[in-house]
Structures are given as structure tokens and as C-alpha cells.
Design a protein around this motif. Structure first.
Motif, PDB file in Angstrom:
ATOM      1  N   UNK A  35       0.846  -1.199   0.000  1.00  0.00           N
ATOM      2  CA  UNK A  35       0.000   0.000   0.000  1.00  0.00           C
ATOM      3  C   UNK A  35       0.882   1.250   0.000  1.00  0.00           C
ATOM      4  N   UNK A  36       0.272   2.396  -0.140  1.00  0.00           N
ATOM      5  CA  UNK A  36       1.003   3.666  -0.269  1.00  0.00           C
ATOM      6  C   UNK A  36       2.099   3.463  -1.342  1.00  0.00           C
ATOM      7  N   UNK A  79      -2.692   5.293  -8.917  1.00  0.00           N
ATOM      8  CA  UNK A  79      -2.157   6.621  -8.620  1.00  0.00           C
ATOM      9  C   UNK A  79      -0.697   6.752  -9.020  1.00  0.00           C
ATOM     10  N   UNK A  80       0.023   5.637  -8.898  1.00  0.00           N
ATOM     11  CA  UNK A  80       1.477   5.686  -9.097  1.00  0.00           C
ATOM     12  C   UNK A  80       1.917   5.003 -10.391  1.00  0.00           C
ATOM     13  N   UNK A  96      -8.470  -3.006  -1.545  1.00  0.00           N
ATOM     14  CA  UNK A  96      -8.158  -2.830  -0.125  1.00  0.00           C
ATOM     15  C   UNK A  96      -8.891  -3.830   0.762  1.00  0.00           C
TER      16      UNK A  96
ATOM     17  N   UNK B  36       0.856  11.650   1.560  1.00  0.00           N
ATOM     18  CA  UNK B  36      -0.429  11.056   1.182  1.00  0.00           C
ATOM     19  C   UNK B  36      -1.004  10.153   2.278  1.00  0.00           C
ATOM     20  N   UNK B  39      -4.717  10.691   3.594  1.00  0.00           N
ATOM     21  CA  UNK B  39      -5.743  10.409   2.575  1.00  0.00           C
ATOM     22  C   UNK B  39      -5.879   8.908   2.329  1.00  0.00           C
ATOM     23  N   UNK B  40      -4.755   8.227   2.165  1.00  0.00           N
ATOM     24  CA  UNK B  40      -4.847   6.789   1.872  1.00  0.00           C
ATOM     25  C   UNK B  40      -5.283   5.993   3.099  1.00  0.00           C
ATOM     26  N   UNK B  41      -4.989   6.502   4.288  1.00  0.00           N
ATOM     27  CA  UNK B  41      -5.490   5.840   5.501  1.00  0.00           C
ATOM     28  C   UNK B  41      -7.014   5.922   5.525  1.00  0.00           C
TER      29      UNK B  41
END
Lengths: 114, 138
Positions: A35-36, A79-80, A96, B36, B39-41
Motif C-alpha cells: 500500500x502507499x 495513482x502511481x 483494499x 499522502x 488520505x490513503x489511511x
């Protein structure tokens, strides 16, 4: 859960070492969720210098040896710029919900990140 | 905030997880903008609501700024997602814990926050954290 990208942060390395140690001790790993910026651990375009560890391939190899489920978040990936076309072998893209599901099913959920 | 369709993912998920209710806590430590993470949390929190779990959110350190009233993100050209915290109630996510020390250190008071919260000491928050099955910090 891995929340940071490869090379720029220790999180993915630590998660990998932790996963290997856990497997060696006989634990089961339900899933590894990226994630992220962690989604960047799953791009097949990664080409580190030859004398460095290959973080992406290393995950793929561990997954193959132990049947690990390596899941990349679709929204964070989009997003990436991480999509099926540049996804490394051994990884899959999903939602998710897979993370929440792991939290429900596994005894422990461990987060690697800042 | 919008989410991509089919985010829930996972086949037979309802069957595999039905009936299991765990205590999930999402720990927010970062300012709303600049990175970010906040926001992603929030995106994970919204998805977790679909799983009928016992969800709580903790705000500490710069994370308390996520709930600050009057955020204006136009000058930095990013989305102001702070109204989404007000929508959490509609997802039955009502346990919002804010660490008192973090608020005070930043000169903030409870009435400067956009949603009703439970302000508590770090010690009390640690106790709540101890009770959780799953703690996700991101």
C-alpha cells in the motif's frame, strides 16, 4: 502490510527479512499487502545496480518458494502508474478489501512503514 | 472522496469472514497534507466499514491536524478531503479518539475540530490500543 517503496526506505527490506524468519520458524503468512508507495515494490521495470539486492525479484522468489499471496492495492497502484502491464511476476493487483480480510483472518497483522 | 468500484475484492469474502468481528484501530499520526498517508489511511477506513468490524480511529501527533476546521487546500492545489471525516458517522464509524497532549501541544481545542471526538490522555489511548485485534498505522 508494506507502506513504503523499495530502496528509498527500509520498510520493504525489513518486511522481507521478517517474512523469511517467520516462515523459517514455521509460521504461515496469509498475505503480503502493498500500500502507499509500497506498491512500487511490484514493478517489473525495477533494475538496481548489479551489486545490489533485487528487492522486487526477491519477493517474487520468496512467494514462489512458499506460495505467498503478494497483493498490490489497485487504487494506490493506479495513482502511481502501477498496472498489470508493468506488474512483476508473483504479484497480483486487487482491492483494499484484501487487507481488511487479512486483518480478520490472520492472528497478527504487521505493518512495515513510517 | 470517491473509491474505485469493486474495491472490496476477494472471492467468497463474505463467507470467509462472516460472523467474525474484530477490533480495528487506524492510527493517524501525520498532517493531512504534505504526504499522502492521511488520505490513503482514510480510504482503508472507508473500505473497512463494508466488513462490519469494530472500527476506531486514533489521532495523535500531527495527525490531530487532519480534523482541524477551516482547511483550505486551494493554494496548494490538492483535494480537501477533510469533509470525509464527517461522513464516517454514516458508515457507523463513530469511535474517533484524539490524544489530549497532541492537541494541547499544537494549541488546538476540541471545538476547533470538524467532528465530535473523544479527547483522552496518551495513557488512556494506549489502553484502548492494547484492546485492539488489529492496529494499522499509515
Amino acid at each position: 502490510m508494506i507502506n513504503e517503496g523499495p530502496y528509498s526506505h527500509q520498510a520493504s527490506d525489513t518486511a522481507y527479512q521478517f517474512a523469511k524468519a517467520a516462515l523459517a520458524k514455521g509460521h504461515q503468512i496469509h498475505r503480503v499487502f502493498f500500500y502507499n508507495d509500497g506498491v512500487n515494490n511490484a514493478t517489473k521495470l525495477t533494475e538496481p545496480p548489479q551489486d545490489d539486492r533485487h528487492i522486487v525479484n526477491r519477493w517474487a522468489k520468496l512467494a514462489e518458494e512458499h506460495g505467498l499471496d503478494l497483493v498490490v492495492c489497485v487504487a494506490a497502484g493506479l495513482r502511481r502508474g502501477l498496472v498489470e502491464e508493468n506488474l512483476a511476476p508473483g504479484f497480483r493487483i486487487s482491492g483494499l478489501g484484501q487487507l481488511v480480510e487479512s486483518g480478520i483472518q490472520a492472528d497478527r497483522l504487521v505493518v512495515f512503514g513510517d | 472522496m470517491s473509491e474505485q468500484g469493486g474495491e472490496k475484492g476477494g472471492m467468497d469474502l463474505e463467507e470467509e469472514t462472516s460472523g467474525v468481528v474484530k477490533k480495528f484501530m487506524f492510527v493517524n499520526r501525520k498532517a493531512p497534507h504534505g504526504t499522502i498517508y492521511a488520505l490513503e489511511a482514510l480510504e482503508v477506513v472507508l473500505i473497512s466499514a463494508a466488513f462490519d468490524q469494530d472500527v476506531s480511529l486514533a489521532f495523535l501527533d500531527d495527525g490531530v491536524y487532519q480534523l482541524a476546521k477551516g482547511q483550505d487546500t486551494k493554494p496548494i492545489e490538492v483535494k480537501n478531503f477533510s469533509p470525509t471525516y464527517r461522513a464516517l458517522e454514516g458508515y457507523d464509524i463513530e469511535k474517533l479518539y484524539v490524544e489530549r497532549e497532541s492537541l494541547e501541544a499544537r494549541g488546538l481545542t476540541e471545538d476547533q475540530l470538524i467532528v465530535p471526538v473523544e479527547v483522552m490522555s496518551g495513557e488512556e489511548l494506549a489502553r484502548r490500543m492494547e484492546e485492539q485485534d488489529v492496529v494499522i498505522g499509515c
